[in-house]
Design an enzyme around this catalytic site. Structure first.
Site, PDB file in Angstrom:
ATOM      1  N   CYS A  79     116.810 -38.564 -34.531  1.00 23.34           N
ATOM      2  CA  CYS A  79     116.614 -37.113 -34.409  1.00 23.34           C
ATOM      3  C   CYS A  79     117.164 -36.356 -35.612  1.00 23.34           C
ATOM      4  O   CYS A  79     116.821 -35.195 -35.827  1.00 23.34           O
ATOM      5  CB  CYS A  79     117.245 -36.606 -33.118  1.00 23.34           C
ATOM      6  SG  CYS A  79     116.631 -37.481 -31.675  1.00 23.34           S
ATOM      7  N   HIS A  87     118.482 -29.123 -33.047  1.00 23.51           N
ATOM      8  CA  HIS A  87     117.623 -30.156 -32.475  1.00 23.51           C
ATOM      9  C   HIS A  87     117.376 -29.792 -31.016  1.00 23.51           C
ATOM     10  O   HIS A  87     118.308 -29.473 -30.272  1.00 23.51           O
ATOM     11  CB  HIS A  87     118.344 -31.502 -32.602  1.00 23.51           C
ATOM     12  CG  HIS A  87     117.657 -32.623 -31.897  1.00 23.51           C
ATOM     13  ND1 HIS A  87     116.286 -32.770 -31.909  1.00 23.51           N
ATOM     14  CD2 HIS A  87     118.145 -33.649 -31.148  1.00 23.51           C
ATOM     15  CE1 HIS A  87     115.969 -33.840 -31.200  1.00 23.51           C
ATOM     16  NE2 HIS A  87     117.070 -34.386 -30.726  1.00 23.51           N
ATOM     17  N   ASN A 130     112.052 -33.058 -26.113  1.00 25.43           N
ATOM     18  CA  ASN A 130     112.719 -33.605 -27.302  1.00 25.43           C
ATOM     19  C   ASN A 130     111.698 -34.401 -28.124  1.00 25.43           C
ATOM     20  O   ASN A 130     111.234 -35.457 -27.690  1.00 25.43           O
ATOM     21  CB  ASN A 130     113.873 -34.504 -26.840  1.00 25.43           C
ATOM     22  CG  ASN A 130     114.614 -35.150 -27.994  1.00 25.43           C
ATOM     23  OD1 ASN A 130     114.212 -35.061 -29.153  1.00 25.43           O
ATOM     24  ND2 ASN A 130     115.714 -35.824 -27.676  1.00 25.43           N
TER      25      ASN A 130
HETATM   26  O1  UT7 Z   1     118.015 -36.656 -29.016  1.00 23.05           O
HETATM   27  C1  UT7 Z   1     118.923 -37.620 -28.611  1.00 23.05           C
HETATM   28  C2  UT7 Z   1     118.410 -38.296 -27.371  1.00 23.05           C
HETATM   29  N1  UT7 Z   1     118.640 -37.450 -26.240  1.00 23.05           N
HETATM   30  C3  UT7 Z   1     119.572 -37.750 -25.347  1.00 23.05           C
HETATM   31  O2  UT7 Z   1     120.239 -38.737 -25.464  1.00 23.05           O
HETATM   32  C4  UT7 Z   1     119.754 -36.823 -24.191  1.00 23.05           C
HETATM   33  C5  UT7 Z   1     121.200 -36.466 -23.985  1.00 23.05           C
HETATM   34  N2  UT7 Z   1     121.553 -36.491 -22.606  1.00 23.05           N
HETATM   35  C6  UT7 Z   1     121.050 -35.620 -21.699  1.00 23.05           C
HETATM   36  O3  UT7 Z   1     120.254 -34.751 -22.029  1.00 23.05           O
HETATM   37  C7  UT7 Z   1     121.526 -35.741 -20.275  1.00 23.05           C
HETATM   38  O4  UT7 Z   1     122.639 -36.619 -20.217  1.00 23.05           O
HETATM   39  C8  UT7 Z   1     120.427 -36.253 -19.286  1.00 23.05           C
HETATM   40  C9  UT7 Z   1     119.363 -35.175 -19.083  1.00 23.05           C
HETATM   41  C10 UT7 Z   1     119.787 -37.521 -19.819  1.00 23.05           C
HETATM   42  C11 UT7 Z   1     121.040 -36.543 -17.913  1.00 23.05           C
HETATM   43  O5  UT7 Z   1     121.692 -35.371 -17.415  1.00 23.05           O
HETATM   44  P1  UT7 Z   1     123.186 -35.466 -16.841  1.00 23.05           P
HETATM   45  O6  UT7 Z   1     123.539 -34.150 -16.324  1.00 23.05           O
HETATM   46  O7  UT7 Z   1     124.043 -36.046 -17.949  1.00 23.05           O
HETATM   47  O8  UT7 Z   1     123.010 -36.459 -15.649  1.00 23.05           O
HETATM   48  P2  UT7 Z   1     123.757 -37.838 -15.386  1.00 23.05           P
HETATM   49  O9  UT7 Z   1     123.284 -38.900 -16.331  1.00 23.05           O
HETATM   50  O10 UT7 Z   1     125.228 -37.579 -15.293  1.00 23.05           O
HETATM   51  O11 UT7 Z   1     123.222 -38.205 -13.935  1.00 23.05           O
HETATM   52  C12 UT7 Z   1     123.521 -37.384 -12.791  1.00 23.05           C
HETATM   53  C13 UT7 Z   1     122.672 -37.863 -11.628  1.00 23.05           C
HETATM   54  C14 UT7 Z   1     122.654 -39.376 -11.480  1.00 23.05           C
HETATM   55  O12 UT7 Z   1     122.634 -39.689 -10.094  1.00 23.05           O
HETATM   56  P3  UT7 Z   1     123.993 -40.147  -9.355  1.00 23.05           P
HETATM   57  O13 UT7 Z   1     124.437 -41.375 -10.096  1.00 23.05           O
HETATM   58  O14 UT7 Z   1     124.937 -39.000  -9.514  1.00 23.05           O
HETATM   59  O15 UT7 Z   1     123.531 -40.376  -7.957  1.00 23.05           O
HETATM   60  C15 UT7 Z   1     121.328 -39.785 -12.069  1.00 23.05           C
HETATM   61  O16 UT7 Z   1     120.811 -40.984 -11.523  1.00 23.05           O
HETATM   62  O17 UT7 Z   1     121.318 -37.470 -11.841  1.00 23.05           O
HETATM   63  C16 UT7 Z   1     120.468 -38.606 -11.663  1.00 23.05           C
HETATM   64  N3  UT7 Z   1     119.274 -38.455 -12.480  1.00 23.05           N
HETATM   65  C17 UT7 Z   1     118.163 -37.830 -12.054  1.00 23.05           C
HETATM   66  N4  UT7 Z   1     117.866 -37.263 -10.874  1.00 23.05           N
HETATM   67  C18 UT7 Z   1     116.629 -36.712 -10.733  1.00 23.05           C
HETATM   68  C19 UT7 Z   1     119.084 -38.844 -13.771  1.00 23.05           C
HETATM   69  N5  UT7 Z   1     117.853 -38.493 -14.182  1.00 23.05           N
HETATM   70  C20 UT7 Z   1     117.259 -37.877 -13.129  1.00 23.05           C
HETATM   71  C21 UT7 Z   1     116.000 -37.286 -12.935  1.00 23.05           C
HETATM   72  N6  UT7 Z   1     115.732 -36.734 -11.728  1.00 23.05           N
HETATM   73  N7  UT7 Z   1     115.054 -37.267 -13.901  1.00 23.05           N
END
Ligand code: UT7
Length: 333
Positions: free
Chosen positions: A118, A260, A290
Site C-alpha cells: 500500500c 491511504h 482499500n
Molecule cells: O492496507 C493494509 C491492509 N489493510 C489491513 O490490514 C486492514 C487493517 N485492519 C482493519 O481494518 C481491521 O482490523 C478489520 C476491519 C480487518 C477488522 O476490524 P476489527 O475491529 O479489528 O475486528 P477484529 O479483528 O478485532 O474482530 C472483531 C470480531 C471478531 O469476532 P470475535 O472473535 O470477537 O467473535 C471477528 O471474527 O469481528 C469479527 N469479524 C467480523 N464480523 C462480521 C471480522 N470480520 C467480520 C466481518 N463481519 N466481515
C-alpha cells in the site's frame, strides 16, 4: 555538473472498474457471515469496485495514465519514464509498467515496477521524482494499479470485505523552481513484521505459514488487528513529522491530508492522537474500499478534480501496508 530541478505534479488521472459491489453482496451473493452494518461501522466501507473480465492492473493502469497525461496537457510521446507500483501485476514478467508503456504507445523509455504494497505509490513517486530532479527525465509517469480482489479469499470475512480494484496515476515534470512541487518524501520499512500482510505466489515456499484455511498459495493473508495498531501508530508519526518538515521548509502548514484509504477507524484514531483537523482530510474509502497502491493516487485525483485541493495548497500523502512499509510525501501544488 547536473542541474537540479524542482519536481512539479503536472497531471493526475484514475480509472475504476464499472462493477460496483455494495456490502450486501457479501451476505446475499456469497453467503458470508457478515452484515452491511458490521462492514460500515468497523471500516467505513459501503461499496467497492471489482475488475471485470479482461480488466487487469495493466489495463486499469493504462486508462488512468491516459487521463493523467491528458490532464498534464502532454502526449504519450512526451513521457520519459514509467514507474508502476503494484502487488497484483498481470505477470511475474514482464512488468506491468512495460504493459502500460505498450498500451500507451510510448517511445522505448525505461519502464519498471515497484513492490511496496500500500506504500508502493509513494515509493514509486520517490524513485521517479529523483529522475526528474537530476534532469535524467523531463516527464515521468507514476502509476498505482491493483486488482487485489483477484487474490482475495472470499470465504475469509476478515479480509475479503476490505479490498477493491482500481488505478491512479500522476505525471511529474521538471521545473526550474527548486521549491515547487514535491518538497519531501519519507520512506520506511520493517521486514521483521513481514507475516502481517502477505500475497503469496507460485514461487512462495510451500507450505506457507498461517492458519490452514488460508493456505491456498495465491490468497492474500492479513492479521487485521495487528495491522490496525501498526497503521494508527505510523500514521500519527508521519503526520507529526510532516508538521515539523513544513516548519523547516518554510511551508505555512498542511492544507489537505490524503491518507491511504484503508479503514475510517484507523484514520479517525490517527487524527485524534495527532490532533489533526478532520475537515482537512480527503476520504473516499466508502466508495472504493482499500485499493492498496492505487488508493492514494485515486484519492489525489478525486481531490483535485472536485476542488477539494487547489493550486497553492500543501498536500500531505501518507500510506502504510505490507512489508511492513510506511511513507509520506509533502507536495506544494
Ligand atoms: O492496507 C493494509 C491492509 N489493510 C489491513 O490490514 C486492514 C487493517 N485492519 C482493519 O481494518 C481491521 O482490523 C478489520 C476491519 C480487518 C477488522 O476490524 P476489527 O475491529 O479489528 O475486528 P477484529 O479483528 O478485532 O474482530 C472483531 C470480531 C471478531 O469476532 P470475535 O472473535 O470477537 O467473535 C471477528 O471474527 O469481528 C469479527 N469479524 C467480523 N464480523 C462480521 C471480522 N470480520 C467480520 C466481518 N463481519 N466481515
Amino acid at each position: 555538473m547536473t542541474q537540479l530541478l524542482g519536481v512539479a505534479l503536472r497531471g493526475t488521472g484514475s480509472c475504476l472498474p464499472a462493477r460496483v459491489v455494495p456490502n450486501h453482496e457479501f451476505t446475499d451473493a456469497l453467503n458470508l457471515d457478515t452484515s452491511d452494518e458490521w462492514i460500515r461501522t468497523r471500516t467505513g466501507i459501503r461499496e467497492r469496485r471489482f475488475a471485470g473480465l479482461g480488466e487487469t492492473s495493466a489495463t486499469l493502469g493504462t486508462a488512468a495514465s491516459r487521463n493523467a497525461i491528458d490532464s498534464a496537457g502532454l502526449t504519450a510521446d512526451d513521457i520519459d519514464l514509467i514507474v508502476c507500483a503494484t502487488v497484483t501485476p498481470d505477470l511475474m514478467c514482464p512488468s506491468t509498467a512495460n504493459l502500460i508503456q505498450a498500451g500507451l504507445g510510448c517511445r522505448h523509455i525505461p519502464a519498471f515496477d515497484i513492490s511496496a504494497a500500500c506504500s508502493g505509490f509513494l515509493y514509486a513517486l520517490s524513485v521517479a521524482s529523483q529522475f526528474v530532479r537530476t534532469g535524467a527525465a523531463k516527464h515521468t509517469l507514476v502509476v498505482g494499479a491493483e486488482v487485489l480482489t483477484r487474490t482475495t479469499d472470499f470465504t475469509d470475512r476478515n479480509s475479503c470485505i476490505l479490498f477493491g480494484d482500481g488505478a491512479g496515476a500522476v505525471v511529474l515534470s521538471g521545473t526550474p523552481v527548486l521549491n515547487a512541487g514535491i518538497r519531501m518524501i519519507r520512506l520506511y520499512s520493517d521486514g521483521t513484521r513481514q507475516e502481517l500482510i502477505q500475497v503469496p505466489s507460485k514461487v512462495t515456499p510451500n507450505p506457507p505459514p498461517g492458519p490452514p484455511q488460508l493456505q491456498r498459495l495465491d490468497y492474500l493473508r492479513l492479521s487485521g488487528r495487528e495491522v490496525f495498531r501498526f497503521a494508527v501508530t505510523r500514521m500519527v508519526e508521519l503526520i507529526e513529522q510532516a508538521e515539523i518538515d513544513c516548519r523547516e521548509l518554510g511551508l505555512s502548514g498542511i492544507d489537505v491530508l490524503i491518507p491511504h484509504q484503508v479503514n475510517q477507524r484507523i484514520i479517525d484514531a490517527a487524527l485524534e492522537s495527532s490532533e489533526f483537523p478532520s475537515e482537512k482530510v480527503m476520504v473516499n474509502l466508502d466508495k472504493y474500499g482499500n485499493t492498496s497502491a492505487a488508493s492514494v493516487p485515486i484519492a489525489l485525483d478525486e481531490a483535485l478534480r472536485t476542488g477539494r485541493c487547489k493550486p497553492g495548497d500543501t498536500v500531505l500523502l501518507v500510506a502504510f501496508g505490507g512489508g511492513l512499509t510506511w511513507s509520506s510525501a509533502l507536495i506544494a501544488l
